[in-house]
Every structure is written in C-alpha cells, then in structure tokens.
Scaffold this motif. Structure first.
Motif, mmCIF file in Angstrom:
data_model
loop_
_atom_site.group_PDB
_atom_site.id
_atom_site.type_symbol
_atom_site.label_atom_id
_atom_site.label_comp_id
_atom_site.label_asym_id
_atom_site.label_seq_id
_atom_site.Cartn_x
_atom_site.Cartn_y
_atom_site.Cartn_z
ATOM 1 N N ALA A 99 -3.210 -13.675 8.146
ATOM 2 C CA ALA A 99 -2.011 -14.360 7.672
ATOM 3 C C ALA A 99 -1.657 -13.860 6.282
ATOM 4 C CB ALA A 99 -2.237 -15.871 7.643
ATOM 5 N N ASP A 100 -0.449 -13.282 6.170
ATOM 6 C CA ASP A 100 0.024 -12.731 4.903
ATOM 7 C C ASP A 100 -1.025 -11.759 4.359
ATOM 8 O OD1 ASP A 100 2.270 -14.282 5.212
ATOM 9 O OD2 ASP A 100 1.429 -15.968 4.128
ATOM 10 N N GLU A 101 -1.319 -11.842 3.074
ATOM 11 C CA GLU A 101 -2.397 -11.035 2.488
ATOM 12 C C GLU A 101 -3.416 -11.950 1.843
ATOM 13 O OE1 GLU A 101 -0.724 -8.154 -0.089
ATOM 14 O OE2 GLU A 101 0.309 -7.069 1.495
ATOM 15 N N ALA A 102 -3.538 -13.157 2.453
ATOM 16 C CA ALA A 102 -4.363 -14.180 1.819
ATOM 17 C C ALA A 102 -5.636 -14.502 2.575
ATOM 18 C CB ALA A 102 -3.540 -15.466 1.637
ATOM 19 N N VAL A 103 -5.586 -14.536 3.889
ATOM 20 C CA VAL A 103 -6.750 -14.990 4.655
ATOM 21 C C VAL A 103 -6.772 -14.285 6.003
ATOM 22 C CG1 VAL A 103 -5.445 -16.945 5.564
ATOM 23 C CG2 VAL A 103 -7.949 -17.051 5.523
ATOM 24 N N ALA A 104 -7.991 -14.033 6.491
ATOM 25 C CA ALA A 104 -8.158 -13.349 7.775
ATOM 26 C C ALA A 104 -9.352 -13.948 8.506
ATOM 27 C CB ALA A 104 -8.372 -11.853 7.570
ATOM 28 N N SER A 115 -11.408 -13.354 0.594
ATOM 29 C CA SER A 115 -11.597 -12.351 -0.443
ATOM 30 C C SER A 115 -10.397 -11.404 -0.459
ATOM 31 C CB SER A 115 -12.873 -11.552 -0.190
ATOM 32 O OG SER A 115 -12.881 -10.374 -0.967
ATOM 33 N N PRO A 116 -9.663 -11.312 -1.567
ATOM 34 C CA PRO A 116 -8.496 -10.420 -1.618
ATOM 35 C C PRO A 116 -8.849 -8.972 -1.307
ATOM 36 C CG PRO A 116 -8.508 -11.907 -3.502
ATOM 37 C CD PRO A 116 -9.832 -12.068 -2.825
#
Length: 330
Positions: A217-222, A239-240
């Motif tokens: 999701a977006d560049e925030a969480v996977a 973790s970014p």
C-alpha cells in the motif's frame, strides 16, 4: 423562470435530491405550519436538514398565528448551504491533518535500535484470522497505489468460492496494479476474477512465474508471506527501506510482465513496425531509422509511440527491452 426552477438550477447536485425536493415543495407553498412540517414534507428528517443548512427557518410566533416553517429564497438557501459545507470542510481538514500527524508519528523510524523499536518496523504474524484482517486493512489504507503479486500457490483447489478478493471501490483515486502468475489466468475461475478486477479499474499483467505473493500500500507498508501461501505466516513491513526495495522489485517485474488479455505468440505489429522495433533494439535513433526505411521522422516516431503503447512501457529503451523478453524481435 419560476422560483422552483431557480432553486433547482442553483442547488441541484449540491444538496441531496431528496432534500432539494422537500425544499422546492416548501417553496411552492411558501412554507407550512411548523407543527405539520414533517408530515407535509413526508420526511421527518428533512425539517432538521433544511434548518441546519440554512435553507429554511421557523418564523417566530405572530399574535393569533401559529409558527411556520418558511423557505429561504434560493440564493440565500445556496449561501447557507455553502457556509455549512465550509464549516464541515474546516472540521474535516483539521481531522485530516491530525490523522496524518498521528500516522507520521506511528510510522516514524525509531531512533533507537532496541527489540521493541524493531517490532514496529517488522511484525511477524502467524494467526490466520489476523493475516486476513491485515490484508483487508492494507487495501483500505491505500491512498495512491495498491500493488499486488499473486501466484498459483493455493491451500485448496481454486473454485467459485475461493476466487481472488475483489477490489474495493477506489473511485479512480488509487492506482491498482497486479501481477499474476499465468496459471491464475489459465484457470476459468481465476480468469473471471481477474477480468472482474480489471473491470473495476485494476491494471493486470501476467508472468510465467511469480516467486511470491505480496501486497503493498503506497510506499508505507507491505505484507509478504513466510509460507508459500502466506496464510499461516506473514511479515508486515513498515520499514521505509524494505518497502521501497519491494516497490522497486514490483516495478522490475511490471516491466517484464505482459498485459492481461494481450499475451500473444506473435507480435501484434504491422510489418513496418516490426522492422522499426528491430532497429530500436539495435540502438538506431529516429533519424537513422527514417533514413534506412525511407520514411519521415514523424512517421517513425508515430510508429514508435504505437509500439510503446502496445508493450505498455514509457520509453523507447524499455520498449526494446520488453520486446526482446517477449520474443517480438525474432
């Protein structure tokens, strides 16, 4: 133009249709007794809505006359509606800013390196119900991008009741992209489910093999699996650094993948386009291709654009690389 027509011209599409009907009915009769307003409008909640939006008011008691619910003139009604909307927007904006601030605090990388801090960045989940809950929470949390990888590794045979989870309604605000293992599309249920997702706005591509499942999701969480299916163990990553790397991994696969429904053994290009594609792969520029083929540079560029669109890539370099992977230059 009648007063009712003016009201519809000013308010249609700004207030709900039911409320507009109540307002125009009140306008047509120039108001009604306050005590009978709910029955007259045939919608008890409409009275409170009209009052709260400034579209009507209760005229104070006049000696010898009961109080009346009186409509505001259409232009003043619109002014009242806009003022009420502005108040809501200010409140919603404040809540939005507060929420983003709290989210930033929750996702901010900890300065320390203790075990507790690391657990905030990488969470191991082994409970099946929790994994399912987090999967739904992730997709509903996406605001810009929702990326998924899906393969044909299943705990049970794919049936009508075990198809892929459909997308929520994103109203075009979230770009949804998915890469499926080709076997998913070869199964009738899988193909129908992917088609339904595409109809809802998903961009789907296929690869002969997808090494693991993934949700991002977006560049925030996977979320990635710890087991082949991911249903009995998964990693939730905030973790970014890791999420950015997974995003890059997805983009690399995306360049290699074939658009769903467009996989063909032969390149769907005209003979001149095939020749232009081969010269692209050889590294010739537009002018060089034009000279060799005795075409105008404009014609060459138009064909290159068509080739890029067919391959689903943005640059001529990517077009050449994608064409080689698909065997279109042979």
């Amino acid at each position: 133009m009648t007063t009712e027509q003016t009201a519809r011209r000013l308010l249609e599409g700004i207030v709900p249709d039911e409320l507009l009907s109540s307002y125009t009915r009140l306008l047509a009769e120039d108001g009604c007794g306050a005590g009978e307003a709910a029955q007259f409008l045939e919608a008890p909640e409409a009275v409170e809505e009209l009052l709260s939006r400034g579209m009507a008011h209760v005229r104070p008691d006049i000696p010898g006359l009961p109080p009346r619910l009186v409509p505001a003139p259409p232009d003043l009604a619109l002014q009242g509606v806009l003022a009420e909307m502005a108040r809501r927007l200010v409140t919603d904006q404040e809540r939005l800013l507060t929420g983003h601030h709290r989210l930033a605090e929750a996702q901010r990388a900890p300065a320390t390196t203790g075990a507790g801090s690391m657990q905030r960045l990488v969470q191991i989940v082994t409970d099946r119900d929790e994994i399912s809950r987090l999967s739904y929470a992730l997709i509903n949390a996406a605001r810009h991008d929702w990326l998924t990888l899906d393969n044909y590794v299943l705990e049970m045979p794919l049936e009508e009741s075990t198809g892929f989870t459909p997308l929520p309604t994103f109203d075009g605000q979230v770009q949804c992209r998915a890469i499926y293992e080709t076997k998913c599309a070869e199964h009738p249920v899988g193909a129908r489910t992917i088609e339904a997702a595409v109809a809802q706005g998903e961009q789907a591509r296929l690869l002969p093999r997808v090494g693991m499942k993934m949700k991002l999701a977006d560049e925030a969480v996977a979320m990635i699996p710890l087991t082949p299916t991911g249903m009995s163990g998964a990693l939730l990553l905030r973790s970014p650094v890791i999420v950015a790397a997974l995003r890059e991994y997805f983009e690399l696969l995306w360049e290699r993948a074939i658009p769903f429904g467009a996989a063909q053994a032969q390149a769907p290009l005209s003979a001149p386009q095939k020749t232009i594609l081969r010269m692209l792969v050889q590294g010739l520029d537009d002018e060089g291709i034009a000279r060799r083929m005795d075409l105008s540079v404009t014609t060459v560029r138009r064909n290159i654009t068509a080739i890029r669109e067919e391959l689903g890539v943005e640059t001529r370099f990517a077009a050449g690389a994608a064409a080689v992977r698909r065997g279109w230059t042979e």
